[in-house]
Design an enzyme around this catalytic site. Structure first.
Site, PDB file in Angstrom:
ATOM      1  N   TYR A 139       0.941  -1.228  -0.065  1.00 24.50           N
ATOM      2  CA  TYR A 139      -0.168   0.176  -0.066  1.00 24.50           C
ATOM      3  C   TYR A 139       0.894   1.150   0.086  1.00 24.50           C
ATOM      4  O   TYR A 139       0.902   2.102   0.906  1.00 24.50           O
ATOM      5  CB  TYR A 139      -0.897  -0.173   1.271  1.00 24.50           C
ATOM      6  N   LEU A 175      14.887  -3.186  10.597  1.00 23.14           N
ATOM      7  CA  LEU A 175      13.618  -2.940  11.257  1.00 23.14           C
ATOM      8  C   LEU A 175      12.746  -2.208  10.011  1.00 23.14           C
ATOM      9  O   LEU A 175      13.367  -1.206   9.417  1.00 23.14           O
ATOM     10  CB  LEU A 175      14.033  -1.949  12.331  1.00 23.14           C
ATOM     11  N   VAL A 177       9.413   0.318  10.092  1.00 21.98           N
ATOM     12  CA  VAL A 177       8.629   0.929  10.740  1.00 21.98           C
ATOM     13  C   VAL A 177       7.308   1.151  10.063  1.00 21.98           C
ATOM     14  O   VAL A 177       7.397   1.844   8.930  1.00 21.98           O
ATOM     15  CB  VAL A 177       9.481   2.470  10.950  1.00 21.98           C
ATOM     16  N   THR A 200       3.671  -1.935  13.804  1.00 19.18           N
ATOM     17  CA  THR A 200       2.419  -1.446  13.000  1.00 19.18           C
ATOM     18  C   THR A 200       1.663  -1.355  14.347  1.00 19.18           C
ATOM     19  O   THR A 200       1.783  -1.746  15.667  1.00 19.18           O
ATOM     20  CB  THR A 200       1.585  -2.311  12.287  1.00 19.18           C
ATOM     21  N   LYS A 203      -4.376  -3.408  14.153  1.00 19.50           N
ATOM     22  CA  LYS A 203      -4.510  -4.626  14.404  1.00 19.50           C
ATOM     23  C   LYS A 203      -4.692  -5.781  13.412  1.00 19.50           C
ATOM     24  O   LYS A 203      -4.168  -6.764  13.286  1.00 19.50           O
ATOM     25  CB  LYS A 203      -5.664  -4.859  15.354  1.00 19.50           C
ATOM     26  N   CYS A 377      -5.942  11.649  -5.491  1.00 15.33           N
ATOM     27  CA  CYS A 377      -4.598  11.591  -5.251  1.00 15.33           C
ATOM     28  C   CYS A 377      -3.844  11.519  -6.351  1.00 15.33           C
ATOM     29  O   CYS A 377      -2.659  11.958  -6.533  1.00 15.33           O
ATOM     30  CB  CYS A 377      -4.172  10.694  -4.205  1.00 15.33           C
TER      31      CYS A 377
END
Length: 452
Positions: A139, A175, A177, A200, A203, A377
């Site tokens: 995404y 890592l 993020v 993240t 959930k 967008c």
């Protein structure tokens, strides 16, 4: 009323696509045989349209006060023609406005508020996102090295580009993020052999990635945590860090702290990739013409965009050295149109998913909002109202002998050969992104291999 109608007719005449507008009293203005039809149900929507406040028109569409007919590409072309002012122009600039905006940013970006904001967007529905994202559910902006690539291939190319820019090596601690649905996290682990940690606040995303880790047998060296970046603690620093499509949620007031946190988590001499949306205007706090308010209300509550110059300023204050910057703005326009086209092709399925989960009223609003968001967008990136920058930075280790060149003070080789050292892609070439990556690594000079 007559002046509004006249202003609207003049604007419609400038549109590159034919548009017809039905006014609240039933009167029709514009083209007789239009590409796009708008049905206005109240005067407020008419005023917004006549004044070029396209974000407010979008809100009226979401709320059912404006009906639309026509495809989204044509609708966006018409919307651009209706604008009266550059949406990147700053309105009401001044020291007091900056103080107010900073105060709002501080209040909006507590750990608790950020968690709610992220869950508002990313936990909408995994099934809904799966309809129009690529199979990996990446995404964020894809990377079209060839204009005829599929979305799936372009997303793999983006994942690999980030891994190459970070110069990932087997066994390194990596890592991610804001790891999303795990696309980069798993790509880095499976193709580059890193020990990978993702974090993240969503959930749904956390549960999805946990399933993928278990299904692929990667539990020994891949893990996902449901945690805010500010609360992450590590027993030792990471060698490489990526943040993709996440820092848009950080907030202007928290940006220096964000980069300071990255500095704390990154080992001296390590590399950090910050891939995210940036503002097209230098000083505007959000897009004008009501577009910023639309995104804040319906899509990304708490989202804030900075110009790339401000990002680099705050990155430096956070103790990181920017070593490479690349603008992928048109790549994101193409990515968003791919998402928009995919959603438009499956509107009935999308409506069914959202209506079952939220009911017809709320589900209908969500679908209308996303249709406008994705296409809007895409328009914004095409026009340069917003941009997408990849900023590669180091945490200098202070040792003038570290690296390929004296004074590098990091693993960064201070050339781009190791990233782009492969033959150009021919349009229509069927070589996979992974094969491209292997070819890139093989073509890199031996001296670069010694810098890790």
């Amino acid at each position: 009323m007559k002046d509004l109608v006249k202003s609207l007719e003049l604007s419609l005449a400038q549109s590159p696509v034919s548009v017809q507008v039905q006014l609240p009293d039933g009167k029709r203005v514009g083209a007789r045989d239009p590409d796009v039809r708008l049905g206005l149900k109240d005067r407020l929507a008419m005023v917004a349209l006549a004044m070029g406040e396209i974000g407010n028109v979008g809100a009226a569409i979401v709320e059912g006060r404006v009906a639309i007919e026509g495809n989204m590409r044509q609708l966006m072309a018409a919307a651009a023609a209706l604008l009266k002012l550059d949406p990147t122009d700053e309105v009401g600039a001044g020291w007091w406005r900056r103080v107010v905006l900073r105060a709002r940013s501080i209040a909006a970006h507590t750990v608790a508020h950020d968690a709610r904001n992220i869950q508002f967007h990313y936990d909408l529905s995994d099934d809904f996102y799966a309809l129009w994202l690529d199979p990996r559910r990446v995404y964020s902006c894809a990377y079209y090295r060839a204009s005829d690539w599929s979305l799936a291939r372009a997303q793999e190319a983006k994942l690999d580009l980030i891994c190459r820019k970070l110069h990932l090596q087997p066994g390194e601690r990596f890592l991610d993020v804001g790891a999303g649905w795990g696309g980069l996290l798993l790509w880095a682990a499976e193709h580059y052999g890193v020990d990978a940690t993702g974090i993240t606040l969503s959930k749904n995303q956390f549960a999805h990635v946990q399933r993928l880790i278990e299904e692929r047998g990667l539990g020994v060296r891949v893990r996902m945590q449901l945690i805010d970046y500010r609360e992450l603690r590590a027993d030792r620093p990471f060698d490489k860090i990526a943040s993709v499509g996440m820092f848009e949620h950080v907030g202007r007031a928290q940006m220096v702290r964000y980069f300071q946190t990255v500095h704390r988590l990154l080992r001296p001499g390590g590399l950090m990739m910050n891939h995210g949306i940036t503002a097209g205007g230098v000083t505007n706090s959000q897009l004008g013409a009501g577009m910023g308010e639309f995104i804040e209300r319906y899509i990304f509550p708490g989202g804030e965009l900075l110009h790339v110059s401000s990002v680099q300023h705050d990155m430096a204050l956070g103790g990181l050295e920017m070593v490479d910057t690349e603008n992928l703005r048109p790549h994101y326009a193409k990515t968003l149109w791919a998402w928009s086209d995919a959603l438009e092709a499956r509107l009935d399925e999308a409506a069914g998913i959202l209506n079952r989960q939220y009911g017809e009223e709320k589900g209908g609003r969500a679908l209308r909002a996303y249709r406008l968001y994705l296409a809007g967008c895409a328009l914004g990136f095409e026009r340069g109202w917003i941009a997408l920058h990849q900023l590669l930075a180091t945490r200098p280790d202070g040792d003038l002998h570290t690296g390929h060149l004296p004074g590098a003070q990091s693993v960064y080789p201070f050339t781009r050969d190791y990233v782009y050292g492969h033959a150009p892609v021919v349009a229509g070439d069927s070589t996979s992104a992974a094969q491209d990556a292997r070819h890139s690594q093989a073509a890199s000079s031996p001296s670069h291999a010694t810098t890790s």
